[in-house]
Write a protein that holds these residues in place. Structure first.
Motif, PDB file in Angstrom:
ATOM      1  N   LYS A   1       3.676   4.553  -8.099  1.00 24.66           N
ATOM      2  CA  LYS A   1       4.282   4.027  -6.876  1.00 24.66           C
ATOM      3  C   LYS A   1       3.235   3.373  -5.992  1.00 24.66           C
ATOM      4  O   LYS A   1       3.520   2.377  -5.327  1.00 24.66           O
ATOM      5  CB  LYS A   1       4.989   5.136  -6.094  1.00 24.66           C
ATOM      6  CG  LYS A   1       6.343   5.507  -6.688  1.00 24.66           C
ATOM      7  CD  LYS A   1       7.025   6.532  -5.825  1.00 24.66           C
ATOM      8  CE  LYS A   1       8.348   6.918  -6.420  1.00 24.66           C
ATOM      9  NZ  LYS A   1       9.018   7.957  -5.632  1.00 24.66           N
ATOM     10  N   LEU A   2       2.045   3.913  -5.961  1.00 24.21           N
ATOM     11  CA  LEU A   2       0.973   3.376  -5.128  1.00 24.21           C
ATOM     12  C   LEU A   2       0.549   1.993  -5.647  1.00 24.21           C
ATOM     13  O   LEU A   2       0.086   1.165  -4.868  1.00 24.21           O
ATOM     14  CB  LEU A   2      -0.216   4.298  -5.079  1.00 24.21           C
ATOM     15  CG  LEU A   2      -0.029   5.600  -4.283  1.00 24.21           C
ATOM     16  CD1 LEU A   2      -1.284   6.477  -4.403  1.00 24.21           C
ATOM     17  CD2 LEU A   2       0.261   5.303  -2.833  1.00 24.21           C
TER      18      LEU A   2
ATOM     19  N   THR B   1       1.247   0.078   5.002  1.00 18.14           N
ATOM     20  CA  THR B   1       1.586   0.708   3.725  1.00 18.14           C
ATOM     21  C   THR B   1       0.549   0.360   2.661  1.00 18.14           C
ATOM     22  O   THR B   1       0.112   1.232   1.871  1.00 18.14           O
ATOM     23  CB  THR B   1       2.990   0.268   3.262  1.00 18.14           C
ATOM     24  OG1 THR B   1       3.928   0.581   4.271  1.00 18.14           O
ATOM     25  CG2 THR B   1       3.399   0.940   1.965  1.00 18.14           C
ATOM     26  N   THR B   2       0.128  -0.897   2.629  1.00 22.43           N
ATOM     27  CA  THR B   2      -0.879  -1.340   1.666  1.00 22.43           C
ATOM     28  C   THR B   2      -2.190  -0.582   1.909  1.00 22.43           C
ATOM     29  O   THR B   2      -2.849  -0.130   0.948  1.00 22.43           O
ATOM     30  CB  THR B   2      -1.099  -2.848   1.766  1.00 22.43           C
ATOM     31  OG1 THR B   2       0.138  -3.516   1.577  1.00 22.43           O
ATOM     32  CG2 THR B   2      -2.096  -3.347   0.741  1.00 22.43           C
TER      33      THR B   2
ATOM     34  N   ILE C   1      -2.541   2.390   3.321  1.00 17.33           N
ATOM     35  CA  ILE C   1      -2.351   3.794   2.934  1.00 17.33           C
ATOM     36  C   ILE C   1      -2.394   3.929   1.419  1.00 17.33           C
ATOM     37  O   ILE C   1      -3.008   4.860   0.870  1.00 17.33           O
ATOM     38  CB  ILE C   1      -1.032   4.331   3.521  1.00 17.33           C
ATOM     39  CG1 ILE C   1      -1.140   4.430   5.054  1.00 17.33           C
ATOM     40  CG2 ILE C   1      -0.670   5.675   2.926  1.00 17.33           C
ATOM     41  CD1 ILE C   1       0.154   4.784   5.752  1.00 17.33           C
ATOM     42  N   GLN C   2      -1.740   3.000   0.697  1.00 17.14           N
ATOM     43  CA  GLN C   2      -1.756   3.036  -0.768  1.00 17.14           C
ATOM     44  C   GLN C   2      -3.202   2.927  -1.282  1.00 17.14           C
ATOM     45  O   GLN C   2      -3.611   3.665  -2.189  1.00 17.14           O
ATOM     46  CB  GLN C   2      -0.917   1.887  -1.334  1.00 17.14           C
ATOM     47  CG  GLN C   2       0.555   2.119  -1.285  1.00 17.14           C
ATOM     48  CD  GLN C   2       1.333   0.897  -1.801  1.00 17.14           C
ATOM     49  OE1 GLN C   2       0.800  -0.215  -1.864  1.00 17.14           O
ATOM     50  NE2 GLN C   2       2.600   1.119  -2.159  1.00 17.14           N
TER      51      GLN C   2
ATOM     52  N   GLU D   1       4.114  -3.111   9.110  1.00 15.11           N
ATOM     53  CA  GLU D   1       4.423  -1.935   8.287  1.00 15.11           C
ATOM     54  C   GLU D   1       3.926  -2.135   6.849  1.00 15.11           C
ATOM     55  O   GLU D   1       3.396  -1.208   6.238  1.00 15.11           O
ATOM     56  CB  GLU D   1       5.922  -1.642   8.305  1.00 15.11           C
ATOM     57  CG  GLU D   1       6.459  -1.145   9.630  1.00 15.11           C
ATOM     58  CD  GLU D   1       5.945   0.231   9.979  1.00 15.11           C
ATOM     59  OE1 GLU D   1       5.782   1.083   9.071  1.00 15.11           O
ATOM     60  OE2 GLU D   1       5.685   0.465  11.170  1.00 15.11           O
ATOM     61  N   ARG D   2       4.108  -3.311   6.313  1.00 13.60           N
ATOM     62  CA  ARG D   2       3.652  -3.599   4.937  1.00 13.60           C
ATOM     63  C   ARG D   2       2.133  -3.507   4.844  1.00 13.60           C
ATOM     64  O   ARG D   2       1.589  -2.945   3.877  1.00 13.60           O
ATOM     65  CB  ARG D   2       4.130  -4.981   4.492  1.00 13.60           C
ATOM     66  CG  ARG D   2       5.581  -5.005   4.131  1.00 13.60           C
ATOM     67  CD  ARG D   2       6.006  -6.376   3.690  1.00 13.60           C
ATOM     68  NE  ARG D   2       7.393  -6.408   3.277  1.00 13.60           N
ATOM     69  CZ  ARG D   2       8.093  -7.493   3.075  1.00 13.60           C
ATOM     70  NH1 ARG D   2       7.546  -8.675   3.259  1.00 13.60           N
ATOM     71  NH2 ARG D   2       9.356  -7.418   2.688  1.00 13.60           N
TER      72      ARG D   2
ATOM     73  N   ALA E   1       3.475  -3.529  -1.771  1.00 16.77           N
ATOM     74  CA  ALA E   1       4.330  -3.237  -0.619  1.00 16.77           C
ATOM     75  C   ALA E   1       5.162  -4.462  -0.219  1.00 16.77           C
ATOM     76  O   ALA E   1       6.228  -4.327   0.365  1.00 16.77           O
ATOM     77  CB  ALA E   1       3.491  -2.772   0.563  1.00 16.77           C
TER      78      ALA E   1
END
Length: 191
Positions: A183-184, A153-154, A156-157, A149-150, A188
């Motif tokens: 936030k981006l 997330t990284t 996607i950021q 997930e991290r 993560a």
């Protein structure tokens, strides 16, 4: 006529001692003439002895038969007692065998119980290890999922950052874009 202790004999429902029996015999017609009459009309002494010996033989035979009957009754009684004794001995033996079997069964159950009691710490430790391994697998699975997930997330950021930079939008002036960009930029792995 049955023999009686003291030499008596039972006649007509009463006991007659030996002496009285001899007296009666002497008074009897056979004894009075000393037996039967000979050719000269006299009873011989030999005939009276013969009659007396026949009476004694008859008495002896009666005594023998009586003794044999009593012996048979005694043997039957002894046999019945022996059979009863053997039967009770068999019952006692069977009960003792049951008792021995129960003791053996109790002893074996006691030994099994002691073995289980001794195995209990080992079984508990094994169960704890299995539970620990299950928890460890679950934690590892969660950790792997979190790691994925991290990373996602990284990625996607990073994609959003690239899209914002490529769009040449002024994100510093637009408060909502500024908040998204800040936030981006947050790592993560720190979340």
């Amino acid at each position: 006529m049955a023999p009686r202790p003291g030499g008596g004999r039972r006649e007509a429902g009463r006991e007659v001692p030996g002496r009285q029996r001899r007296e009666r015999w002497r008074r009897s017609p056979a004894a009075a003439g000393r037996g039967r009459e000979c050719s000269c009309g006299e009873v011989t002494e030999e005939d009276s002895v013969l009659n007396a010996s026949q009476d004694l033989r008859r008495d002896i035979d009666e005594v023998k038969i009586s003794l044999q009957n009593k012996a048979v009754v005694l043997q039957r009684t002894l046999l019945v007692n022996a059979i009863g004794h053997l039967g009770s001995q068999q019952e006692i033996y069977e009960k003792e065998q049951k008792s021995i079997d129960l003791r053996k069964q109790r002893f074996s159950l006691k030994q099994i119980g002691e073995q289980k009691w001794l195995q209990l710490p080992h079984l508990m430790k094994k169960q704890e290890e299995q539970e620990s391994m299950t928890v460890s697998r679950s934690v590892k699975k969660l950790h792997d999922h979190l790691h994925e997930e991290r990373e996602l997330t990284t990625i996607i950021q990073t994609v959003f950052q690239i899209i914002l930079m490529a769009s040449n939008a002024n994100w510093a002036e637009d408060l909502s874009l500024k908040e998204v960009v800040l936030k981006l930029e947050t790592d993560a792995y720190l979340l």
